[in-house]
Design a protein around this motif. Structure first.
Motif, PDB file in Angstrom:
ATOM      1  N   LEU A  24       0.848  -1.193   0.000  1.00 25.82           N
ATOM      2  CA  LEU A  24       0.000   0.000   0.000  1.00 25.82           C
ATOM      3  C   LEU A  24       0.882   1.240   0.000  1.00 25.82           C
ATOM      4  O   LEU A  24       1.853   1.310   0.760  1.00 25.82           O
ATOM      5  CB  LEU A  24      -0.873   0.025   1.254  1.00 25.82           C
ATOM      6  CG  LEU A  24      -1.857  -1.123   1.414  1.00 25.82           C
ATOM      7  CD1 LEU A  24      -2.401  -1.156   2.831  1.00 25.82           C
ATOM      8  CD2 LEU A  24      -2.991  -0.999   0.416  1.00 25.82           C
ATOM      9  N   ILE A  25       0.534   2.217  -0.832  1.00 29.25           N
ATOM     10  CA  ILE A  25       1.250   3.493  -0.851  1.00 29.25           C
ATOM     11  C   ILE A  25       0.470   4.461   0.031  1.00 29.25           C
ATOM     12  O   ILE A  25      -0.545   5.033  -0.376  1.00 29.25           O
ATOM     13  CB  ILE A  25       1.407   4.042  -2.283  1.00 29.25           C
ATOM     14  CG1 ILE A  25       2.035   2.988  -3.202  1.00 29.25           C
ATOM     15  CG2 ILE A  25       2.217   5.337  -2.258  1.00 29.25           C
ATOM     16  CD1 ILE A  25       3.414   2.520  -2.795  1.00 29.25           C
ATOM     17  N   LYS A  26       0.940   4.602   1.275  1.00 27.72           N
ATOM     18  CA  LYS A  26       0.290   5.466   2.259  1.00 27.72           C
ATOM     19  C   LYS A  26       0.467   6.928   1.844  1.00 27.72           C
ATOM     20  O   LYS A  26       1.556   7.347   1.481  1.00 27.72           O
ATOM     21  CB  LYS A  26       0.913   5.227   3.629  1.00 27.72           C
ATOM     22  CG  LYS A  26       0.266   5.984   4.751  1.00 27.72           C
ATOM     23  CD  LYS A  26       0.912   5.605   6.070  1.00 27.72           C
ATOM     24  CE  LYS A  26       0.223   6.286   7.211  1.00 27.72           C
ATOM     25  NZ  LYS A  26       0.748   5.805   8.506  1.00 27.72           N
ATOM     26  N   GLY A  27      -0.624   7.665   1.876  1.00 30.64           N
ATOM     27  CA  GLY A  27      -0.586   9.067   1.481  1.00 30.64           C
ATOM     28  C   GLY A  27      -1.004   9.287   0.044  1.00 30.64           C
ATOM     29  O   GLY A  27      -1.085  10.421  -0.423  1.00 30.64           O
ATOM     30  N   SER A  28      -1.298   8.199  -0.675  1.00 28.24           N
ATOM     31  CA  SER A  28      -1.730   8.338  -2.072  1.00 28.24           C
ATOM     32  C   SER A  28      -3.232   8.583  -2.176  1.00 28.24           C
ATOM     33  O   SER A  28      -3.724   8.980  -3.221  1.00 28.24           O
ATOM     34  CB  SER A  28      -1.344   7.096  -2.877  1.00 28.24           C
ATOM     35  OG  SER A  28      -1.998   5.946  -2.379  1.00 28.24           O
ATOM     36  N   GLY A  29      -3.950   8.346  -1.079  1.00 28.12           N
ATOM     37  CA  GLY A  29      -5.373   8.657  -1.043  1.00 28.12           C
ATOM     38  C   GLY A  29      -6.268   7.433  -1.056  1.00 28.12           C
ATOM     39  O   GLY A  29      -5.824   6.289  -1.145  1.00 28.12           O
ATOM     40  N   LYS A  30      -7.533   7.713  -0.934  1.00 28.01           N
ATOM     41  CA  LYS A  30      -8.649   6.771  -1.030  1.00 28.01           C
ATOM     42  C   LYS A  30      -8.441   5.452  -0.295  1.00 28.01           C
ATOM     43  O   LYS A  30      -8.102   5.437   0.886  1.00 28.01           O
ATOM     44  CB  LYS A  30      -9.024   6.573  -2.486  1.00 28.01           C
ATOM     45  CG  LYS A  30      -9.523   7.866  -3.134  1.00 28.01           C
ATOM     46  CD  LYS A  30     -10.064   7.605  -4.495  1.00 28.01           C
ATOM     47  CE  LYS A  30     -10.575   8.889  -5.116  1.00 28.01           C
ATOM     48  NZ  LYS A  30     -11.157   8.662  -6.417  1.00 28.01           N
TER      49      LYS A  30
END
Length: 105
Positions: free
Chosen positions: A39-45
């Protein structure tokens, strides 16, 4: 060849940046197949909903419902929210398959 066969599978990982309800469903299918998820935290949704509010914490359904509506930008019908909660509960059970990386963009 000496007749000894070693089967090596190609490493596979799902990378999630941003995402919506469809992404949540795909994440569920991925973990059902025992495939890791980054997961790319801070990318949204959905990536943020899972990385910030689901993994490594107790699930507060009231707060989760509010954040889901805000992060996903949708007005949820009760059935949609029920579907999301079921997906998130399944995801929570497989949190050992998740890694989280901060968005540095």
């Amino acid at each position: 060849s000496d007749g000894i066969g070693i089967e090596m599978k190609d490493p596979v990982v799902m990378i999630v940046a941003d995402g919506d309800m469809l992404a949540a469903e795909l994440i569920k299918e991925t973990i059902d197949n025992k495939i890791s998820v980054l997961l790319i935290k801070g990318s949204g949704k959905i990536a943020d909903l899972i990385s910030n509010d689901l993994l490594n914490s107790e699930v507060n359904l009231t707060l989760l419902k509010k954040k889901a509506a805000l992060l996903l930008g949708l007005f949820f019908q009760e059935k949609d929210m029920d579907d999301l909660i079921q997906l998130l509960k399944a995801i929570k059970k497989s949190e050992h398959l998740f890694s989280v990386e901060k968005n540095t963009f």
